[in-house]
Design an enzyme around this catalytic site. Structure first.
Site, short mmCIF file in Angstrom:
data_model
loop_
_atom_site.label_atom_id
_atom_site.label_comp_id
_atom_site.label_asym_id
_atom_site.label_seq_id
_atom_site.Cartn_x
_atom_site.Cartn_y
_atom_site.Cartn_z
CG HIS A 56 7.55 -14.50 34.79
ND1 HIS A 56 7.76 -14.16 33.46
CD2 HIS A 56 8.48 -13.81 35.49
CE1 HIS A 56 8.75 -13.29 33.38
NE2 HIS A 56 9.21 -13.08 34.61
CD GLU A 58 3.01 -16.06 32.05
OE1 GLU A 58 2.94 -15.33 31.04
OE2 GLU A 58 3.59 -15.72 33.10
CB CYS A 86 8.14 -13.28 28.86
SG CYS A 86 8.63 -14.58 30.02
CB CYS A 89 6.18 -17.73 30.34
SG CYS A 89 6.57 -17.04 31.97
#
Length: 147
Positions: A56, A58, A86, A89
């Site tokens: 992701h 992040e 999410c 993360c």
């Protein structure tokens, strides 16, 4: 003189990262990490390209920032991300002890708030910065996938 280096300015940098993700066929989430008004890390989703569910935006930015700083803690840093983090993360952000998270669009289905995920008690959170632009990117991406 007005400080141009504000939340909107840095969220626009995160939106640029999200546009790069779109160009790569990735879900358009972008992130930048800032300390002292300087971008020290960038990231965008790479889950398809890397065939890695953890890639992701992040996570990419956290790793880059830790490498830049030479340590695992992101105290004094702010993450700007186009979509509410999410659960995964948010967990990584918890352990990084990042000082502030600023996100654009809320994720009503998979966001850390919906999932009840805790952040570090000292982490400040601000949502909704350029939310319309971030939401529009997501809508445009998924509409193109449905064609």
């Amino acid at each position: 003189m007005e400080n141009i280096f504000n939340d909107t300015y840095f969220m626009r940098r995160a939106l640029q990262e999200a546009e790069i993700a779109i160009d790569k066929g990735e879900i358009p989430v972008g992130a930048v990490i800032v300390i002292d008004n300087k971008v020290i890390a960038r990231g965008h989703n790479l889950t398809e390209m890397l065939v890695d569910v953890t890639a992701h935006a992040e996570m990419q930015a956290i790793t880059a920032a830790a490498n830049f700083l030479g340590g695992k803690y992101l105290i004094g840093c702010t993450l700007y991300v186009t979509l509410e983090p999410c659960q995964m993360c948010a967990g990584a952000l918890y352990w990084s002890q990042i000082s502030k998270i600023v996100y654009g669009a809320s994720d009503e289905h998979r966001g850390f708030k919906k999932m009840g995920t805790q952040l570090h008690p000292k982490t400040k959170v601000l949502g909704g910065v350029l939310a319309e632009e971030a939401t529009e990117l997501m809508k445009r991406f998924f509409a193109s996938r449905r064609k």
